[in-house]
Design a protein around this motif. Sequence first.
Motif, PDB file in Angstrom:
ATOM      1  N   VAL A 124      37.961  48.395  44.725  1.00  0.00           N
ATOM      2  CA  VAL A 124      37.975  47.653  43.646  1.00  0.00           C
ATOM      3  C   VAL A 124      38.089  48.129  42.607  1.00  0.00           C
ATOM      4  N   ILE A 125      37.218  48.895  41.967  1.00  0.00           N
ATOM      5  CA  ILE A 125      36.940  49.486  41.220  1.00  0.00           C
ATOM      6  C   ILE A 125      38.062  50.280  40.148  1.00  0.00           C
ATOM      7  N   ARG A 126      38.346  51.370  41.725  1.00  0.00           N
ATOM      8  CA  ARG A 126      39.235  52.004  41.337  1.00  0.00           C
ATOM      9  C   ARG A 126      40.545  51.181  40.895  1.00  0.00           C
ATOM     10  N   ILE A 127      40.980  50.340  41.383  1.00  0.00           N
ATOM     11  CA  ILE A 127      42.275  49.702  41.732  1.00  0.00           C
ATOM     12  C   ILE A 127      42.008  48.594  39.862  1.00  0.00           C
ATOM     13  N   ALA A 128      40.521  47.768  39.715  1.00  0.00           N
ATOM     14  CA  ALA A 128      40.409  47.751  38.398  1.00  0.00           C
ATOM     15  C   ALA A 128      41.015  48.915  37.134  1.00  0.00           C
ATOM     16  N   LYS A 129      40.579  49.650  37.563  1.00  0.00           N
ATOM     17  CA  LYS A 129      40.962  51.089  36.573  1.00  0.00           C
ATOM     18  C   LYS A 129      41.781  51.454  36.197  1.00  0.00           C
ATOM     19  N   ALA A 130      43.311  50.750  37.236  1.00  0.00           N
ATOM     20  CA  ALA A 130      44.138  50.930  37.044  1.00  0.00           C
ATOM     21  C   ALA A 130      45.051  50.140  36.987  1.00  0.00           C
ATOM     22  N   GLY A 131      44.240  48.833  36.531  1.00  0.00           N
ATOM     23  CA  GLY A 131      44.681  47.785  35.468  1.00  0.00           C
ATOM     24  C   GLY A 131      45.250  46.827  36.382  1.00  0.00           C
ATOM     25  N   LYS A 132      45.423  46.980  37.786  1.00  0.00           N
ATOM     26  CA  LYS A 132      45.716  45.741  38.806  1.00  0.00           C
ATOM     27  C   LYS A 132      45.273  44.832  39.160  1.00  0.00           C
ATOM     28  N   HIS A 133      45.394  43.531  39.206  1.00  0.00           N
ATOM     29  CA  HIS A 133      44.883  42.327  40.128  1.00  0.00           C
ATOM     30  C   HIS A 133      44.544  42.873  41.432  1.00  0.00           C
ATOM     31  N   VAL A 134      43.185  42.404  41.279  1.00  0.00           N
ATOM     32  CA  VAL A 134      42.480  42.624  43.172  1.00  0.00           C
ATOM     33  C   VAL A 134      42.284  41.415  44.020  1.00  0.00           C
ATOM     34  N   ILE A 135      42.593  41.259  45.209  1.00  0.00           N
ATOM     35  CA  ILE A 135      42.434  39.934  45.647  1.00  0.00           C
ATOM     36  C   ILE A 135      41.881  41.158  47.497  1.00  0.00           C
ATOM     37  N   CYS A 136      40.256  40.868  46.944  1.00  0.00           N
ATOM     38  CA  CYS A 136      39.212  41.480  48.181  1.00  0.00           C
ATOM     39  C   CYS A 136      39.002  40.951  49.669  1.00  0.00           C
ATOM     40  N   GLU A 137      39.436  41.220  50.040  1.00  0.00           N
ATOM     41  CA  GLU A 137      38.253  40.271  52.125  1.00  0.00           C
ATOM     42  C   GLU A 137      37.118  40.192  51.129  1.00  0.00           C
ATOM     43  N   LYS A 155      36.555  42.666  35.003  1.00  0.00           N
ATOM     44  CA  LYS A 155      36.396  41.920  33.370  1.00  0.00           C
ATOM     45  C   LYS A 155      36.511  42.825  32.505  1.00  0.00           C
ATOM     46  N   LYS A 156      36.185  43.839  32.649  1.00  0.00           N
ATOM     47  CA  LYS A 156      36.420  45.005  31.654  1.00  0.00           C
ATOM     48  C   LYS A 156      37.985  45.280  31.873  1.00  0.00           C
ATOM     49  N   ALA A 157      38.461  45.891  32.708  1.00  0.00           N
ATOM     50  CA  ALA A 157      39.778  45.993  32.664  1.00  0.00           C
ATOM     51  C   ALA A 157      41.222  44.917  32.535  1.00  0.00           C
ATOM     52  N   ASN A 158      39.968  43.583  32.110  1.00  0.00           N
ATOM     53  CA  ASN A 158      40.937  42.174  32.427  1.00  0.00           C
ATOM     54  C   ASN A 158      41.916  42.145  33.863  1.00  0.00           C
ATOM     55  N   VAL A 159      41.483  41.960  34.598  1.00  0.00           N
ATOM     56  CA  VAL A 159      42.367  41.683  35.490  1.00  0.00           C
ATOM     57  C   VAL A 159      41.657  40.624  36.704  1.00  0.00           C
ATOM     58  N   LYS A 160      42.072  40.145  37.723  1.00  0.00           N
ATOM     59  CA  LYS A 160      41.795  39.342  37.960  1.00  0.00           C
ATOM     60  C   LYS A 160      41.441  39.490  39.593  1.00  0.00           C
ATOM     61  N   LEU A 161      39.366  39.686  40.015  1.00  0.00           N
ATOM     62  CA  LEU A 161      39.422  39.140  40.839  1.00  0.00           C
ATOM     63  C   LEU A 161      39.276  38.311  42.166  1.00  0.00           C
ATOM     64  N   LEU A 162      40.080  38.442  43.257  1.00  0.00           N
ATOM     65  CA  LEU A 162      40.061  37.043  44.026  1.00  0.00           C
ATOM     66  C   LEU A 162      39.661  37.028  45.420  1.00  0.00           C
ATOM     67  N   VAL A 163      38.639  36.638  45.914  1.00  0.00           N
ATOM     68  CA  VAL A 163      38.107  36.816  46.947  1.00  0.00           C
ATOM     69  C   VAL A 163      38.818  36.042  48.227  1.00  0.00           C
TER      70      VAL A 163
END
Length: 372
Positions: A124-137, A155-163
């Motif tokens: 998830v942290i790598r995806i955030a650094k790549a600038g993509k939104h994340v949906i995590c199981e 938050k730092k990467a300004n992307v959404k993290l959804l579960v």
Amino acid sequence: MNTRRDFLQKMGASALMLQLSSISAFADTPDLIEQPYEGKVLRVAIMGLGGYGTRVAEAMKACNKAKLVGVISGTPSKVKDWQAKYSIPETNCYHYENFDQVKNNPDIDAIYVTTPNALHHNQVIRIAKAGKHVICEKPMALNAREGQEMVNACKKANVKLLVGYRMHFEPRTLEVIRMRNAGDFGKIMFFQGQCGFKIGDPTQWRLNKALAGGGSMMDIGIYAINGARYMIGEEPVWVTAQETKTDPVKFKEGVDETIQFQLGFPGGAVASCLSSYNINHLDRFFMSGDKGFAEMQPSTGYGPIKGRTHQGELTQPITTHQTVQMDEMASIIFEGKKPVVAVDGEEGLRDLKIIDAIYEAVRTGKKIKLTA
């Protein structure tokens, strides 16, 4: 097949005109016709092409607002199979070593992580650094510390993290929440959550502490935790817990077989819950208030969810959970939609804090106080 054509040809002219007139009148009522979706579509890559990733992919075929466009896997043969099955271009295929390059791919908006629990944090942290939104199981991570780091990174990467809290969009579940909010159950006093089944293959990753972070609690106990919270509508303030292990060979150190846990809520309600990898036929929620009750069984399975209250059977539509979830998450990401029950990283973090406390209660035998 000319069945419909033959039927129309045999209809009388007046009957046909009456039918067409009715259709025209119906069409003049826009609220009664589902208009085709013409908005922005969430383009998703799935990371982890196992059983659940496949379930999500199949469900997304029926989505209006989300589309499967990419894959990330450590197994080349799976990538090839998915490419052929879902028409995924080579440019949208990655493996675990190079998926950071997705930052240069404008055709992918979000990545859905369905890998084993222990991999979520780093991925998830790598995806955030790549600038993509994340949906995590779920569970979002192995513990609250990891979860907080994931929330901070997104938050730092300004992307959404959804579960992947699919039950937060399930119609019968939402009806119980609506009834509670309307006061139909009165003062909530008790919740019971039972989640369990006999797990099979002893070599699977869910029974490997290094990959799963625990046992039944991490996999299905989280449903009872989350269910207690969204059905009661409060955050617990204390937890107690006890572990039972009858098969220490299959359930090694750090892999829980069965845990009973209790939660206390500020309004006075208590929850009594059970999570087990060694007891079948446990998928039931029950909530009691001083004016009524709600019972759901099955309560969190893939469907159909069934339930009843003191007012009668729940009859809301049966849905494919992952289809509704992905369309709703597209609306959250693109339109800022606020779901009835949150599905963001902070929601996932709340469950992780409770799981941490449950394991501490098991270890110490003490009542553990929970803080916001």
